[in-house]
Design a protein around this motif. Structure first.
Motif, short mmCIF file in Angstrom:
data_model
loop_
_atom_site.label_atom_id
_atom_site.label_comp_id
_atom_site.label_asym_id
_atom_site.label_seq_id
_atom_site.Cartn_x
_atom_site.Cartn_y
_atom_site.Cartn_z
N TRP A 1 0.83 -1.19 0.00
CA TRP A 1 0.00 0.00 0.00
C TRP A 1 0.88 1.25 0.00
CZ3 TRP A 1 -5.43 -0.39 0.19
CH2 TRP A 1 -5.92 -1.68 0.42
N GLU A 2 0.41 2.28 -0.68
CA GLU A 2 1.13 3.55 -0.73
C GLU A 2 0.17 4.68 -0.37
OE1 GLU A 2 4.23 4.65 -3.85
OE2 GLU A 2 2.51 5.87 -4.49
N LEU A 3 0.64 5.59 0.48
CA LEU A 3 -0.19 6.72 0.89
C LEU A 3 -0.07 7.83 -0.16
CD1 LEU A 3 -1.99 7.88 3.15
CD2 LEU A 3 0.08 8.87 4.15
N GLU A 4 -1.21 8.34 -0.60
CA GLU A 4 -1.21 9.40 -1.59
C GLU A 4 -0.47 10.63 -1.03
OE1 GLU A 4 -1.88 9.07 -4.53
OE2 GLU A 4 -3.76 8.07 -4.98
N GLU A 5 0.09 11.41 -1.93
CA GLU A 5 0.92 12.54 -1.53
C GLU A 5 0.15 13.55 -0.68
OE1 GLU A 5 4.09 15.68 -3.60
OE2 GLU A 5 2.79 14.42 -4.83
N ASP A 6 -1.15 13.70 -0.95
CA ASP A 6 -1.97 14.65 -0.18
C ASP A 6 -2.62 14.00 1.04
OD1 ASP A 6 -3.77 13.01 -1.44
OD2 ASP A 6 -4.90 14.61 -2.42
N TYR A 7 -2.20 12.76 1.37
CA TYR A 7 -2.73 12.01 2.52
C TYR A 7 -4.21 11.71 2.38
CZ TYR A 7 1.60 12.91 5.16
OH TYR A 7 2.90 12.94 5.58
N SER A 8 -4.73 11.67 1.16
CA SER A 8 -6.16 11.47 0.96
C SER A 8 -6.58 10.02 1.10
CB SER A 8 -6.58 12.00 -0.42
OG SER A 8 -5.88 11.30 -1.45
N SER A 9 -5.72 9.07 0.75
CA SER A 9 -6.11 7.66 0.81
C SER A 9 -4.89 6.76 0.64
CB SER A 9 -7.14 7.34 -0.28
OG SER A 9 -6.57 7.53 -1.57
N TRP A 10 -5.07 5.51 1.07
CA TRP A 10 -4.07 4.47 0.81
C TRP A 10 -4.47 3.74 -0.47
CZ3 TRP A 10 0.34 3.57 3.58
CH2 TRP A 10 0.46 4.18 4.84
N VAL A 11 -3.48 3.48 -1.32
CA VAL A 11 -3.73 2.82 -2.60
C VAL A 11 -2.83 1.60 -2.70
CG1 VAL A 11 -3.68 3.06 -5.12
CG2 VAL A 11 -4.30 5.02 -3.69
N ALA A 12 -3.39 0.47 -3.14
CA ALA A 12 -2.61 -0.75 -3.35
C ALA A 12 -1.83 -0.61 -4.66
CB ALA A 12 -3.53 -1.97 -3.38
N ARG A 13 -0.51 -0.37 -4.56
CA ARG A 13 0.32 -0.13 -5.75
C ARG A 13 0.85 -1.41 -6.37
NH1 ARG A 13 -1.06 4.71 -7.64
NH2 ARG A 13 -0.55 6.44 -6.24
N TYR A 14 1.17 -2.39 -5.54
CA TYR A 14 1.76 -3.64 -6.04
C TYR A 14 1.05 -4.83 -5.42
CZ TYR A 14 5.75 -0.80 -7.56
OH TYR A 14 6.55 0.14 -8.15
N ARG A 15 0.92 -5.87 -6.24
CA ARG A 15 0.44 -7.15 -5.74
C ARG A 15 1.61 -8.11 -5.77
NH1 ARG A 15 -3.13 -9.34 -2.31
NH2 ARG A 15 -3.52 -11.52 -2.79
N VAL A 16 1.96 -8.67 -4.63
CA VAL A 16 3.15 -9.51 -4.51
C VAL A 16 2.74 -10.94 -4.21
CG1 VAL A 16 5.31 -9.87 -3.25
CG2 VAL A 16 4.49 -7.55 -3.69
N ASN A 17 3.37 -11.87 -4.91
CA ASN A 17 3.18 -13.29 -4.66
C ASN A 17 4.56 -13.93 -4.57
OD1 ASN A 17 2.60 -15.99 -4.53
ND2 ASN A 17 1.22 -16.01 -6.30
N LEU B 1 10.40 -7.04 -8.04
CA LEU B 1 8.98 -7.08 -8.32
C LEU B 1 8.70 -7.10 -9.81
CD1 LEU B 1 7.59 -4.55 -5.68
CD2 LEU B 1 7.95 -7.01 -5.49
N GLU B 2 9.76 -7.00 -10.64
CA GLU B 2 9.59 -7.02 -12.09
C GLU B 2 9.81 -8.41 -12.67
OE1 GLU B 2 8.48 -3.67 -11.24
OE2 GLU B 2 10.53 -3.97 -10.54
N ASP B 3 10.91 -9.06 -12.29
CA ASP B 3 11.20 -10.38 -12.86
C ASP B 3 11.15 -11.49 -11.82
OD1 ASP B 3 13.53 -10.10 -11.37
OD2 ASP B 3 14.81 -9.71 -13.10
N TYR B 4 10.77 -11.17 -10.57
CA TYR B 4 10.59 -12.13 -9.48
C TYR B 4 11.90 -12.84 -9.09
CZ TYR B 4 6.04 -11.48 -11.65
OH TYR B 4 4.93 -10.92 -12.24
N GLY B 5 13.02 -12.27 -9.47
CA GLY B 5 14.30 -12.88 -9.13
C GLY B 5 14.71 -12.59 -7.70
#
Length: 411
Positions: A311-327, A378-382
């Motif tokens: 999760w990443e907090l928006e710059e204006d602190y308005s909301s948390w956004v799920a930026r990456y899905r990790v497996n 997070l790009e090539d899972y290495g």
């Protein structure tokens, strides 16, 4: 006729432009080439120009280049590890720097890292009493490990205000968190040190009489400013339920994530006051796996499985956004997939690093498992082993570090 090499060396402006494009380590090595190069690099304007170039490359929010890991089991050597996040393939890339600059009678620990500078807490190995004259031997040190030890700044512990009902005792909390505030692009260079102290909850000092009562822990805040060269007490309204816990410094504020509250907190280091963030992301049956900062953004991982969101907090602190899905089940060592059993073989997230250069993204998680610090792309899972530590226990002191030539000590 001069050779091209002689022409470059003889042109001070051209030589400066070349040196400004070199990494920090190579610039330091270039000081040993000749007196002319050493004089150019030692000029007070060069470190600032070199740092500005690095910061502008990343829109003034550079990613960390290394992790600082203090090994608490290594009490005799008193050293910390610098673990580069992007290194050669030999995996032999763990470097050390020593913490015992004050001699063997002191123990040093890293409290905070901010834009290339470290804040250390230095205490005598034999603790003096609260009324002893030697109490003031405890101090803080500000230092850039990329530079020589001559560039250290030493700060004595703050003392109480004589006009305060708490008396003039040494500021001596039983739980202390310290933060260094350093903005390298501002001129002239200045810094702040902010202390959050949890004082003894069972003692009240009033008119120099001691009364024992059962109280909630008293929180006191102290501020050191290099502009005033002194400590001051910060008076502000403390939020309910505040405890001295590890916070995250980001964009001139110290943030705390509280899963058991309706909201989280931050302390504005400019206005010297508290404020509240939004409610935490709605995730059931979760635990806080990671809370940290990278490139001016706060990141949060809530999970107890191998599949989770970053999760990443928006710059204006308005909301948390799920930026990456990790497996993490998809990770591989370059040849085959790796499988983990979380219940019998847990892992820890030490850091999240978001890198983006020329529209190419190379973000990673830094994980700890089985006595190894590893990077997971997070790009090539290495998966890549960065270094091994002495014990299988999770390191308790982890700090991000960005290498620069700046320091605030005497040249």
């Amino acid at each position: 006729m001069d050779s091209p090499c002689d022409s470059v060396i003889g042109d001070r402006d051209l030589l400066t432009e070349i040196l400004l494009r070199l990494p920090v380590k190579q610039v330091i090595q270039c000081k040993c080439v000749c007196k002319k190069w050493s004089s150019l690099i030692s000029n007070t304007k060069f470190p600032y120009s070199h740092t500005c170039r690095l910061y502008h490359k990343y829109n003034n929010n550079p990613p960390p280049t290394a992790l600082l890991v203090q090994n608490f089991a290594d009490t005799k050597a008193q050293r910390a590890s610098i673990v580069p996040l992007h290194a050669n393939d030999n995996n032999d890339n763990k470097m050390f720097f020593h913490l015992d600059l004050d001699g063997c009678n002191y123990r040093s620990s890293i409290m905070h890292s901010c834009n290339g500078l470290l804040l250390w807490n230095v205490i005598p190995t034999s603790q003096p009493g609260p009324t002893s004259e030697d109490s003031r031997a405890c101090h803080f040190r500000i230092h850039n490990p990329a530079m020589s030890d001559d560039h250290c700044v030493y700060l004595d512990y703050p003392v109480g205000d004589v006009d305060s009902p708490y008396g003039d005792d040494i500021f001596e909390p039983f739980e202390l968190k310290a933060y260094l505030v350093f903005e390298p692009l501002k001129q002239p260079l200045s810094y702040k040190v902010i202390l959050f102290g949890q004082m003894d909850p069972s003692v009240i000092y009033y008119r120099r009489r001691v009364e024992f009562k059962v109280l909630n822990p008293r929180i006191e805040i102290r501020l050191y400013s290099s502009e005033t060269c002194g400590w001051s007490e910060v008076i502000c309204n403390l939020p309910d339920g505040l405890r001295v816990t590890e916070g995250v410094y980001c964009n001139a504020a110290i943030h705390w994530f509280r899963l058991d509250h309706d909201n989280s907190l931050y302390f504005d280091t400019n206005r010297l006051c508290f404020d509240k963030l939004l409610a935490v992301p709605s995730v059931d049956d979760s635990c806080v796996k990671y809370f940290g900062e990278c490139r001016g953004r706060l990141h949060l991982i809530l999970s107890d499985t191998l599949e989770f969101d970053i999760w990443e907090l928006e710059e204006d602190y308005s909301s948390w956004v799920a930026r990456y899905r990790v497996n993490l089940n998809r990770m591989h060592d370059g040849e085959s997939a790796l499988w983990w059993n979380v219940s019998s073989n847990p892992f820890s997230v030490l850091s999240f690093v978001h890198r983006q250069e020329e529209e190419e993204e190379n973000s990673m998680l830094v994980l700890f498992k089985d006595g190894k610090i590893m990077s997971y792309s997070l790009e090539d899972y290495g998966l890549r082993v960065l270094c091994k530590v002495y014990r299988d226990e999770v390191p308790r002191s982890i700090h991000q570090y960005f290498e620069t030539l700046l320091c605030v000590g005497n040249s």
